[in-house]
Design an enzyme around this catalytic site. Structure first.
Site, mmCIF file in Angstrom:
data_model
loop_
_atom_site.group_PDB
_atom_site.id
_atom_site.type_symbol
_atom_site.label_atom_id
_atom_site.label_comp_id
_atom_site.label_asym_id
_atom_site.label_seq_id
_atom_site.Cartn_x
_atom_site.Cartn_y
_atom_site.Cartn_z
ATOM 1 C CD GLU A 12 -21.548 -12.802 -18.782
ATOM 2 O OE1 GLU A 12 -21.222 -13.011 -19.948
ATOM 3 O OE2 GLU A 12 -21.190 -13.535 -17.850
ATOM 4 N N GLY A 78 -17.428 -16.549 -28.155
ATOM 5 C CA GLY A 78 -17.020 -16.214 -29.511
ATOM 6 C C GLY A 78 -17.681 -17.171 -30.499
ATOM 7 C CG MET A 193 -12.346 -18.576 -22.067
ATOM 8 S SD MET A 193 -11.475 -17.056 -21.650
ATOM 9 C CE MET A 193 -10.046 -17.691 -20.789
ATOM 10 C CG ASP A 217 -15.844 -12.574 -29.242
ATOM 11 O OD1 ASP A 217 -15.128 -13.438 -29.748
ATOM 12 O OD2 ASP A 217 -16.282 -12.669 -28.076
HETATM 13 N N1 SAH Z 1 -12.139 -8.568 -21.032
HETATM 14 C C1 SAH Z 1 -12.706 -9.303 -19.942
HETATM 15 C C2 SAH Z 1 -12.238 -10.710 -20.025
HETATM 16 C C3 SAH Z 1 -13.197 -11.528 -20.728
HETATM 17 S S1 SAH Z 1 -12.659 -13.163 -20.878
HETATM 18 C C4 SAH Z 1 -12.333 -8.696 -18.638
HETATM 19 O O1 SAH Z 1 -11.441 -7.879 -18.631
HETATM 20 O O2 SAH Z 1 -12.936 -9.040 -17.625
HETATM 21 C C5 SAH Z 1 -13.895 -13.723 -21.895
HETATM 22 C C6 SAH Z 1 -15.153 -14.252 -21.236
HETATM 23 O O3 SAH Z 1 -16.145 -14.329 -22.244
HETATM 24 C C7 SAH Z 1 -14.988 -15.657 -20.720
HETATM 25 O O4 SAH Z 1 -15.840 -15.854 -19.641
HETATM 26 C C8 SAH Z 1 -15.363 -16.534 -21.928
HETATM 27 O O5 SAH Z 1 -16.136 -17.643 -21.554
HETATM 28 C C9 SAH Z 1 -16.198 -15.625 -22.823
HETATM 29 N N2 SAH Z 1 -15.720 -15.415 -24.213
HETATM 30 C C10 SAH Z 1 -16.276 -14.514 -25.050
HETATM 31 N N3 SAH Z 1 -15.644 -14.489 -26.238
HETATM 32 C C11 SAH Z 1 -14.656 -15.421 -26.159
HETATM 33 C C12 SAH Z 1 -13.637 -15.826 -27.071
HETATM 34 N N4 SAH Z 1 -13.511 -15.283 -28.272
HETATM 35 N N5 SAH Z 1 -12.777 -16.784 -26.660
HETATM 36 C C13 SAH Z 1 -12.894 -17.329 -25.423
HETATM 37 N N6 SAH Z 1 -13.826 -16.958 -24.517
HETATM 38 C C14 SAH Z 1 -14.708 -16.013 -24.868
#
Ligand code: SAH
Length: 250
Positions: A12, A78, A193, A217
């Protein structure tokens, strides 16, 4: 103004770090702070990494060690409501930590000793971010996001929403969970998060801040599918162009 720009994920922020003029870097506390000018604005870019503690630590460092006067968080989230779709942009008006519950000592969601559950973003900065986001959608979106990506993620006519964002230390990826959050938190637009942790730090230190999130998502069982692909090929471009329009006031 010295603007601190926090993102949770490397992809990002890469474009913004590359756009810094006269960049210098400092590694501190397992984070890489990149300082320089972004389209004429004095800026510090840093990855918070994921979760509320990581974000709180990063926001505190930006203020205390790097002297930022304003903080902007750009990231993905999300959808917290059926009216919010993948590819839409949410600019937070308030943020809440949905996993804090010190009841019966304090009301559920209230952060003890602040008297608050909802932390308000800075109205002026958030207004400027919302304007930048709308200009991005109106003027840059079709050129910036490839036709393949628009098709793959079914990005039709994305919209900007303003309202409540809820944060917790959990990737929300179950329909029951997001439905329960939606039912418990009136006006909920997005779940993520980090935002509410940044909000609490900025409230306590008196620093104006804004949070902008691209919806990646639907916070259900499909949430992890194509997540990183979306971040790289869509959300990173959203963040870059929104910050550019914010900094150039265009
Ligand atoms: N798959 C990623 C992890 C992403 S964690 C990796 O392996 O690095 C998700 C990140 O996107 C967090 O920073 C959170 O703020 C945001 N996010 C996006 N969709 C989310 C959801 N459904 N629930 C919680 N956080 C979400």
């Amino acid at each position: 103004m010295r603007l601190g720009i926090i993102s949770a994920l490397h992809e990002e922020q890469q474009g913004l770090v590359e756009a810094l003029e006269g960049p210098s870097r400092l590694v501190h506390g397992m984070r890489d702070y990149a300082t320089g000018k972004l389209w004429g604005i004095d800026a510090v870019c840093v990855l918070s990494r994921i979760g509320k503690v990581a974000a709180a630590m990063t926001a505190t460092m930006l203020v205390e060690k790097f002297g930022v006067t304003h903080i902007l968080f750009t990231g993905v989230a999300g959808a917290g409501d059926a009216g919010v779709r993948v590819g839409d942009i949410v600019v937070a008006e308030s943020l809440l930590q949905y996993d804090i519950d010190a009841s019966p000592l304090f009301p559920k969601y209230e952060v003890p000793l602040t008297g608050l559950s909802h932390f308000l973003t800075d109205a002026q900065l958030s207004g400027q971010v919302a304007t930048a986001a709308q200009s991005f959608l109106d003027q840059d979106f079709m050129d910036a996001i490839g036709a393949d990506e628009r098709k793959q993620f079914r990005l039709g006519k994305p919209r900007v929403h303003r309202g409540l964002v809820a944060s917790g230390d959990r990737f929300v990826s179950a329909r029951e969970h997001i439905e329960q959050l939606n039912a418990s938190l009136p006006g909920l637009l997005a779940v993520e998060m980090e935002g509410a942790a940044v909000a609490q730090v900025c409230f306590e230190l008196g620093v104006p801040f804004a949070i902008v999130r691209t919806i990646s998502d639907n916070a259900n069982e499909d949430a992890a599918v194509d997540f990183m692909c979306f971040v790289k090929s869509v959300a990173a471009l959203y963040a870059f162009h929104i910050v550019k329009r914010l900094c150039t006031n265009s």
